[in-house]
Design a protein around this motif. Structure first.
Motif, PDB file in Angstrom:
ATOM      1  N   CYS A  28       0.792  -1.233   0.000  1.00  0.00           N
ATOM      2  CA  CYS A  28       0.000   0.000   0.000  1.00  0.00           C
ATOM      3  C   CYS A  28       0.823   1.281   0.000  1.00  0.00           C
ATOM      4  O   CYS A  28       0.291   2.359  -0.302  1.00  0.00           O
ATOM      5  CB  CYS A  28      -0.938   0.010   1.214  1.00  0.00           C
TER       6      CYS A  28
ATOM      7  N   GLU B 200       2.455   6.083   2.366  1.00  0.00           N
ATOM      8  CA  GLU B 200       1.384   7.065   2.561  1.00  0.00           C
ATOM      9  C   GLU B 200       0.187   6.467   3.302  1.00  0.00           C
ATOM     10  O   GLU B 200      -0.659   7.197   3.824  1.00  0.00           O
ATOM     11  CB  GLU B 200       0.924   7.640   1.216  1.00  0.00           C
ATOM     12  N   LYS B 201       0.116   5.132   3.364  1.00  0.00           N
ATOM     13  CA  LYS B 201      -0.976   4.475   4.073  1.00  0.00           C
ATOM     14  C   LYS B 201      -0.561   4.033   5.478  1.00  0.00           C
ATOM     15  O   LYS B 201      -1.265   3.257   6.128  1.00  0.00           O
ATOM     16  CB  LYS B 201      -1.449   3.246   3.278  1.00  0.00           C
TER      17      LYS B 201
ATOM     18  N   LYS C 279      -5.500  -1.388  -1.097  1.00  0.00           N
ATOM     19  CA  LYS C 279      -4.583  -1.071  -2.195  1.00  0.00           C
ATOM     20  C   LYS C 279      -5.345  -0.593  -3.432  1.00  0.00           C
ATOM     21  O   LYS C 279      -4.898   0.307  -4.144  1.00  0.00           O
ATOM     22  CB  LYS C 279      -3.751  -2.310  -2.524  1.00  0.00           C
ATOM     23  N   GLU C 280      -6.512  -1.194  -3.656  1.00  0.00           N
ATOM     24  CA  GLU C 280      -7.327  -0.817  -4.813  1.00  0.00           C
ATOM     25  C   GLU C 280      -8.073   0.493  -4.577  1.00  0.00           C
ATOM     26  O   GLU C 280      -8.356   1.220  -5.537  1.00  0.00           O
ATOM     27  CB  GLU C 280      -8.319  -1.944  -5.121  1.00  0.00           C
ATOM     28  N   GLU C 281      -8.397   0.765  -3.318  1.00  0.00           N
ATOM     29  CA  GLU C 281      -9.123   2.005  -2.985  1.00  0.00           C
ATOM     30  C   GLU C 281      -8.103   3.082  -2.616  1.00  0.00           C
ATOM     31  O   GLU C 281      -7.933   3.448  -1.447  1.00  0.00           O
ATOM     32  CB  GLU C 281     -10.090   1.751  -1.827  1.00  0.00           C
ATOM     33  N   LYS C 282      -7.424   3.617  -3.592  1.00  0.00           N
ATOM     34  CA  LYS C 282      -6.286   4.506  -3.355  1.00  0.00           C
ATOM     35  C   LYS C 282      -6.660   5.779  -2.602  1.00  0.00           C
ATOM     36  O   LYS C 282      -5.850   6.345  -1.866  1.00  0.00           O
ATOM     37  CB  LYS C 282      -5.616   4.850  -4.686  1.00  0.00           C
ATOM     38  N   SER C 283      -7.869   6.265  -2.774  1.00  0.00           N
ATOM     39  CA  SER C 283      -8.254   7.529  -2.123  1.00  0.00           C
ATOM     40  C   SER C 283      -8.800   7.315  -0.712  1.00  0.00           C
ATOM     41  O   SER C 283      -9.015   8.283   0.030  1.00  0.00           O
ATOM     42  CB  SER C 283      -9.310   8.248  -2.970  1.00  0.00           C
TER      43      SER C 283
ATOM     44  N   ASN D 188      -8.894   6.711   3.136  1.00  0.00           N
ATOM     45  CA  ASN D 188      -7.976   6.895   4.260  1.00  0.00           C
ATOM     46  C   ASN D 188      -8.766   7.181   5.527  1.00  0.00           C
ATOM     47  O   ASN D 188      -9.931   7.584   5.483  1.00  0.00           O
ATOM     48  CB  ASN D 188      -6.975   8.014   3.980  1.00  0.00           C
TER      49      ASN D 188
END
Length: 492
Positions: free
Chosen positions: A217, A220-221, A265-269, A271
């Motif tokens: 990921c 940044e995650k 990982k697929e849901e990049k936005s 958080n």
């Protein structure tokens, strides 16, 4: 298979300087008994360890996995005791301990004892497969499970730095607790993050899940890691025994963790944001990932756990504690991720929920004012578990050598668990024919005093002198049972 029964059934969450055993709600800190006394200055390492272990307590009371581990152990213990108690109640005879000694009475008793033992070990092994196996790269079939002898992989395989690794549930719980500990060290003591996660000195079980998470990921995650760990532990007990491979994976924190990481990982936005944003962002964060993975929602998990308490007319203090925790989690669903990042939240959680058994340097103690009722109940629960272990035939080497039965403080290595250990040098082991070393008596204030292990036996209508113990008794192996079966058929 029976060796190290207590380790198998307790899912020991061990750290270098402490441990937490969920099934006993027992925190152990290997430091000076006076380290956490009032007005004492606590070194950073000891305090960080205490917070690490406290996080394991929160993992237990705030997750489906923790509740199931705790509850299944209590059910296994009760089943074992009740079956032995009914079977061993033979007129004009002492109660035979362990099961293998009872089995010597005849073929019917032998078959009954084998059935009891195999039923217990079946559930133990199912629980172990979700947490920690010495040889993790196995199928449920290879574990010898009878209820689910399927060729399902017990655990997933990940690749970290180009090397394959079989990920296990313990590595999720330890990685999660270490992240919370790291937050404390970084924010409060300004210790560099790279030192806290130094793989050259940190055992692999603390960093392997985190390292894979970052590879998948990205840095940044970073802040999302503990929340993924928490969601990985939000398992359901519906069904109790998985009937499909998908259900098995959904009930195993390691498999869940892998699937949740892939979803993030697929849901990049997606958080979790800063601590002050959690109340607004957490529900969407959790529901998005759980939905994408086809896992039960948090509300389903919490409702399931609360429904389990409604089956009882009156809750014991420990049960009331667990129910209260789930209700707190419902009201503060984000609290299970990284409460150390919000010190007000951490303070609220630690003040609201006290660990029932805290052992510091071998002596029972507490952080702050203890809850006497819960602590007393927890000690009796310890004694009940110690007796159940001996019913199964798992005696310590000292007990075998001394031809003794032993209390929980001896069996679980709590050297200063009671006043008689501290002031009378009691070992916690004694010959049952001699009776308890400190008889149970009723004091002037109508409270009981004396050996708490004997108190446990008394509540079940037993005394130590009612027991006939054979430490050498063993139940037959599978091959020996086949021979017995052939002889029986040839004589019938």
């Amino acid at each position: 298979m029976k060796e190290d029964y207590q380790d198998n059934i307790s899912f020991l969450l061990d750290t270098v300087l402490g441990s937490f055993i969920p099934t006993r709600l027992h925190m152990r800190l290997n430091t000076s008994p006076d380290s956490f006394g009032e007005g004492m200055s606590v070194d950073i390492e000891s305090e960080a360890t205490a917070m690490h272990e406290y996080m394991h307590f929160f993992q237990t009371i705030f997750t489906g996995y923790g509740h199931i581990a705790w509850d299944s152990h209590r059910q296994i213990t009760s089943f074992l005791y009740n079956e032995w108690s009914q079977a061993s109640a033979i007129p004009n005879q002492k109660r035979r301990l362990p099961l293998a000694h009872y089995a010597k009475l005849g073929l019917e008793q032998l078959m009954h004892a084998v059935w009891i033992e195999r039923s217990v070990l079946e559930m133990i092994n199912l629980c172990r497969a979700r947490f920690w196996l010495p040889s993790p790269n196995v199928t449920l079939q290879e574990l010898g499970l009878k209820l689910r002898p399927y060729p399902w992989l017990a655990n997933p395989t990940i690749t970290v730095n180009g090397t394959s690794h079989v990920l296990q549930g313990k590595e999720i719980t330890e990685g999660h607790a270490h992240f919370v500990e790291a937050t404390y060290l970084e924010q409060i003591h300004d210790i560099d993050r790279s030192k806290i996660w130094d793989k050259s000195i940190l055992p692999k079980q603390y960093w392997i899940a985190f390292e894979w998470f970052l590879e998948e990921c990205g840095e940044e995650k970073y802040s999302e890691f503990p929340f993924i760990c928490d969601l990985a532990m939000q398992i359901s007990w519906d069904p109790v025994v998985p009937t499909t491979e998908e259900q098995w994976r959904a009930s195993n924190p390691a498999w869940r963790f892998v699937k949740l990481v892939q979803a993030l990982k697929e849901e990049k936005s997606l958080n979790i944001g800063l601590p002050e944003e959690w109340p607004k962002k957490y529900d969407f964060f959790a529901s998005t990932l759980l939905g994408k993975c086809d896992f039960h929602s948090l509300e389903q998990i919490f409702s399931e756990r609360l429904a389990s308490f409604k089956r009882k007319k009156e809750l014991l203090n420990l049960e009331a504690l667990m129910e209260k925790a789930i209700r707190f989690r419902q009201a503060n669903p984000w609290c299970g991720g990284n409460p150390m990042a919000d010190l007000n939240l951490w303070k609220q959680m630690t003040q609201t929920f006290r660990v029932p058994i805290i052992e510091i340097g071998g002596k029972l103690g507490s952080f702050g004012t203890p809850d006497t009722q819960i602590n007393t109940e927890a000690v009796m629960e310890l004694q009940f578990q110690a007796f159940a272990v001996q019913i199964l035939g798992e005696f310590s080497r000292s007990a075998v050598r001394e031809k003794a039965i032993e209390c929980a403080f001896s069996r679980f290595d709590i050297p200063q668990g009671c006043e008689f250990q501290r002031t009378h040098f009691c070992s916690g082991r004694y010959s049952p024919s001699d009776g308890a070393p400190f008889p149970v008596e009723r004091a002037e204030n109508d409270t009981l005093k004396g050996c708490s292990f004997e108190m446990l036996l008394n509540t079940a209508g037993l005394r130590s002198t009612d027991l006939d113990v054979d430490h050498a008794a063993k139940l037959p192996t599978d091959e020996e049972l086949k021979v017995i079966n052939r002889k029986f058929k040839s004589n019938s």
